[in-house]
Design a protein around this motif. Structure first.
Motif, PDB file in Angstrom:
ATOM      1  N   MET A 155       5.775   2.894  -1.749  1.00  0.00           N
ATOM      2  CA  MET A 155       5.029   1.641  -1.867  1.00  0.00           C
ATOM      3  C   MET A 155       5.717   0.840  -0.644  1.00  0.00           C
ATOM      4  SD  MET A 155       4.411  -1.390  -4.330  1.00  0.00           S
ATOM      5  CE  MET A 155       6.224  -1.597  -4.577  1.00  0.00           C
ATOM      6  N   LEU A 156       4.800   0.587   0.558  1.00  0.00           N
ATOM      7  CA  LEU A 156       5.280  -0.332   1.576  1.00  0.00           C
ATOM      8  C   LEU A 156       4.544  -1.765   1.292  1.00  0.00           C
ATOM      9  CD1 LEU A 156       5.505   0.271   5.445  1.00  0.00           C
ATOM     10  CD2 LEU A 156       4.386  -1.673   4.585  1.00  0.00           C
ATOM     11  N   THR A 157       5.576  -2.772   1.314  1.00  0.00           N
ATOM     12  CA  THR A 157       5.231  -4.106   1.003  1.00  0.00           C
ATOM     13  C   THR A 157       5.588  -4.768   2.117  1.00  0.00           C
ATOM     14  OG1 THR A 157       5.504  -3.876  -1.335  1.00  0.00           O
ATOM     15  CG2 THR A 157       5.869  -6.031  -0.493  1.00  0.00           C
ATOM     16  N   ALA A 158       4.645  -5.359   2.575  1.00  0.00           N
ATOM     17  CA  ALA A 158       4.586  -6.413   3.949  1.00  0.00           C
ATOM     18  C   ALA A 158       4.288  -7.674   3.561  1.00  0.00           C
ATOM     19  CB  ALA A 158       3.973  -5.710   5.268  1.00  0.00           C
ATOM     20  N   HIS A 205       0.527  -2.473   8.975  1.00  0.00           N
ATOM     21  CA  HIS A 205       0.181  -3.780   8.441  1.00  0.00           C
ATOM     22  C   HIS A 205       0.935  -4.730   8.866  1.00  0.00           C
ATOM     23  CE1 HIS A 205      -2.537  -1.546   5.871  1.00  0.00           C
ATOM     24  NE2 HIS A 205      -1.972  -1.781   4.743  1.00  0.00           N
ATOM     25  N   LEU A 206       2.255  -4.569   9.343  1.00  0.00           N
ATOM     26  CA  LEU A 206       3.191  -5.642   9.932  1.00  0.00           C
ATOM     27  C   LEU A 206       2.554  -6.419  11.148  1.00  0.00           C
ATOM     28  CD1 LEU A 206       4.993  -3.404   8.251  1.00  0.00           C
ATOM     29  CD2 LEU A 206       6.976  -5.121   9.378  1.00  0.00           C
ATOM     30  N   ASP A 207       1.983  -5.451  12.087  1.00  0.00           N
ATOM     31  CA  ASP A 207       1.182  -5.920  13.217  1.00  0.00           C
ATOM     32  C   ASP A 207       0.096  -6.810  12.845  1.00  0.00           C
ATOM     33  OD1 ASP A 207       3.002  -4.819  15.014  1.00  0.00           O
ATOM     34  OD2 ASP A 207       2.152  -2.927  15.163  1.00  0.00           O
ATOM     35  N   LEU A 208      -0.641  -6.336  11.727  1.00  0.00           N
ATOM     36  CA  LEU A 208      -1.862  -7.215  11.303  1.00  0.00           C
ATOM     37  C   LEU A 208      -1.458  -8.417  10.825  1.00  0.00           C
ATOM     38  CD1 LEU A 208      -4.025  -4.204   9.874  1.00  0.00           C
ATOM     39  CD2 LEU A 208      -4.002  -4.998  12.176  1.00  0.00           C
ATOM     40  N   LEU A 209      -0.143  -8.665  10.118  1.00  0.00           N
ATOM     41  CA  LEU A 209      -0.220  -9.879   9.671  1.00  0.00           C
ATOM     42  C   LEU A 209       0.384 -10.903  10.893  1.00  0.00           C
ATOM     43  CD1 LEU A 209       2.119  -8.497   6.698  1.00  0.00           C
ATOM     44  CD2 LEU A 209       0.138 -10.108   6.461  1.00  0.00           C
ATOM     45  N   ASP A 237       0.862  -1.216   0.211  1.00  0.00           N
ATOM     46  CA  ASP A 237      -0.069   0.182  -0.118  1.00  0.00           C
ATOM     47  C   ASP A 237       0.837   1.228  -0.017  1.00  0.00           C
ATOM     48  OD1 ASP A 237      -2.927  -0.431  -0.123  1.00  0.00           O
ATOM     49  OD2 ASP A 237      -2.422  -1.550   1.731  1.00  0.00           O
ATOM     50  N   ALA A 238       0.064   2.255  -0.250  1.00  0.00           N
ATOM     51  CA  ALA A 238       0.854   3.711  -0.192  1.00  0.00           C
ATOM     52  C   ALA A 238       1.261   4.104   1.301  1.00  0.00           C
ATOM     53  CB  ALA A 238       0.049   4.870  -0.998  1.00  0.00           C
ATOM     54  N   GLU A 260       9.351  -3.673   3.403  1.00  0.00           N
ATOM     55  CA  GLU A 260      10.419  -2.871   2.698  1.00  0.00           C
ATOM     56  C   GLU A 260       9.608  -1.923   2.096  1.00  0.00           C
ATOM     57  OE1 GLU A 260      12.399  -5.055  -0.100  1.00  0.00           O
ATOM     58  OE2 GLU A 260      10.454  -5.581  -1.267  1.00  0.00           O
ATOM     59  N   ILE A 261      10.368  -0.891   1.669  1.00  0.00           N
ATOM     60  CA  ILE A 261       9.505   0.370   1.247  1.00  0.00           C
ATOM     61  C   ILE A 261      10.483   0.582   0.028  1.00  0.00           C
ATOM     62  CG2 ILE A 261       8.987   2.887   1.414  1.00  0.00           C
ATOM     63  CD1 ILE A 261       8.704   2.554   4.514  1.00  0.00           C
TER      64      ILE A 261
END
Length: 280
Positions: A266-269, A194-198, A155-156, A209-210
């Motif tokens: 873009m942050l990708t988790a 998002h990391l915590d939600l995962l 997500d952005a 990563e971003i």
């Protein structure tokens, strides 16, 4: 800002509209081209990460909010995965580019009955930021993983707009985020969570990563933002933060060597489901 309530995970979500309805309607001329400008900016990074996570021969993949299908086709052509199910609420752009191994499904992934099977890879890019409950969606997508599968969400993330000096660009960006928040509930402030939600969804080896693309005159990302402002103009002006003339000024500024600033990145988790990999 008018508060229309809270999502189930407590996030403010005043916008009652939906992406693709109030703004970014697929039937508008040039919307597919706008999406492809984002793809030109981010696909190489996305596909490189998916390959590093193991996407390859034998993998069965789900691409959520697949847009024009560039990631889905890249998984098939570049990574050599076995199959991709590409899902969107409007599939006109996906259906226009059929390739072997690609199955197109028109569906609402937020619906209770969305259960297309189990997958080695579940991928969603620029989807959760527009939904009222990323927590609920991550939990749902995690449930679509086969044992040993990986969920990847991008997500952005905006690192500078709120604190950067006022320029035509930062003024337009602030109005865009506010306008999208007010109209359809977009909220990029939640994305670092998002990391915590995962982890809460029970996934393991969570990491992120971003990627922040440079703003250069005529670049795909600069053209993407100019096109995005054009389609979100009514919502932007409605915030009172900009008028039409200031949006036009920001578009000219983006295409000028005077433009300084950072694009939203873009942050990708990602996170893995426990268990030995199986045939999905």
């Amino acid at each position: 800002m008018t508060d229309a309530g809270l999502s189930s995970d407590g996030a403010s979500s005043p916008g009652e509209g939906r992406y693709g309805e109030q703004v970014f309607r697929p039937e508008e001329g040039g919307e597919g081209d706008r999406i492809d400008l984002g793809a030109l900016t981010y696909d190489a990074t996305t596909l490189a990460r998916l390959r590093l996570l193991g996407a390859g021969p034998g993998w069965n993949c789900l691409d959520v909010g697949a847009g024009t299908g560039t990631v889905a086709r890249g998984l098939l052509d570049d990574a050599g995965v076995a199959a991709v199910l590409a899902v969107d609420r409007d599939v006109r752009f996906l259906a226009a580019h059929p390739v072997p191994g690609l199955t197109v499904l028109q569906a609402d992934v937020t619906a209770d009955d969305f259960a297309p099977g189990l997958f080695h890879l579940v991928h969603a890019r620029f989807v959760l930021m527009h939904l009222p409950s990323p927590q609920r969606m991550i939990a749902k997508l995690s449930g679509l993983l086969a044992p040993g599968g990986v969920l990847v969400v991008s997500d952005a993330v905006d690192l500078t707009t709120g604190s950067a000096p006022v320029t035509p660009y930062t003024r337009a960006m602030r109005a865009m985020w506010q306008g999208l928040h007010d109209s359809i509930g977009t909220d990029v402030s939640r994305v670092p969570g998002h990391l915590d939600l995962l982890r809460e969804a029970g996934l393991e080896s969570v990491a992120a990563e971003i990627h922040v693309p440079p703003l250069l005159p005529g670049s795909a990302i600069s053209r993407f933002w100019a096109e995005t402002w054009g389609r979100a103009r009514e919502a932007m002006v409605g915030t009172g933060l900009v008028d039409d003339g200031q949006i036009d000024e920001a578009v000219r500024y983006l295409d000028s060597p005077r433009c300084t600033g950072l694009s939203p990145g873009m942050l990708t988790a990602w996170g893995w489901k426990d268990g030995a990999p199986t045939a999905a």
